[in-house]
Design a protein around this motif. Sequence first.
Motif, short mmCIF file in Angstrom:
data_model
loop_
_atom_site.label_atom_id
_atom_site.label_comp_id
_atom_site.label_asym_id
_atom_site.label_seq_id
_atom_site.Cartn_x
_atom_site.Cartn_y
_atom_site.Cartn_z
N ASP A 66 -0.61 10.79 -0.80
CA ASP A 66 -1.21 9.48 -1.05
C ASP A 66 -2.73 9.57 -1.13
O ASP A 66 -3.36 8.96 -2.00
N ARG A 70 -5.00 8.71 -4.44
CA ARG A 70 -6.06 7.69 -4.35
C ARG A 70 -7.42 8.28 -4.71
O ARG A 70 -8.19 7.69 -5.44
N GLN A 119 -7.26 0.62 -4.32
CA GLN A 119 -6.23 0.52 -3.29
C GLN A 119 -5.02 -0.27 -3.82
O GLN A 119 -3.87 0.10 -3.59
N GLN A 123 -1.20 1.16 -4.33
CA GLN A 123 -0.06 0.49 -3.72
C GLN A 123 0.97 0.09 -4.78
O GLN A 123 2.17 0.26 -4.57
N GLY A 128 1.49 5.04 -0.30
CA GLY A 128 1.05 4.38 0.91
C GLY A 128 -0.44 4.09 0.87
O GLY A 128 -1.20 4.74 0.16
N VAL A 129 -0.83 3.08 1.62
CA VAL A 129 -2.24 2.73 1.74
C VAL A 129 -2.63 2.73 3.20
O VAL A 129 -1.79 2.64 4.09
N GLU A 131 -3.61 1.77 6.75
CA GLU A 131 -3.31 0.61 7.59
C GLU A 131 -4.58 0.16 8.26
O GLU A 131 -5.37 0.97 8.76
#
Length: 137
Positions: A66, A70, A119, A123, A128-129, A131
């Motif tokens: 992830d 990103r 972001q 997503q 996943g991003v 938390e």
Amino acid sequence: MTDQGSNKTGFVRDDEFKREMQDALRASRAVRSEEPLEPQSVDYELVSGQVAVPSPAAPSGMTAEDVIVRSDLARHLEPSIFPARRSALLGSLHRNMAPDGLLDRVSELPSGDEYRNVQAVVQAMGFGVEENPERPG
């Protein structure tokens, strides 16, 4: 014969410079490290589940894959395009010579949706991003 040039160090200092450089001149390897000219990107067809490249610990809510996706998106997308639709994302990726795997993934996004930042794109792509403990999940 004397040197009439613009040498301001003199013969004695020239000899000192030569002695200081002896080790570097005799080295059988490069004495300076060379930086890669282009950033390396991930081959998205080969990445599945676990990433084989060493990477720092991923933030909570994200895997190493992830984080790489990103980062790759952020490197190839111009911040000025946001908020953006799929067509604007693809245009920016093409202009910045993004890898084909990244282009393929972004082209699979719905065309009518608008994304406010990287972001949101990550997503929407199913990754996943990070938390945020202050924001309700």
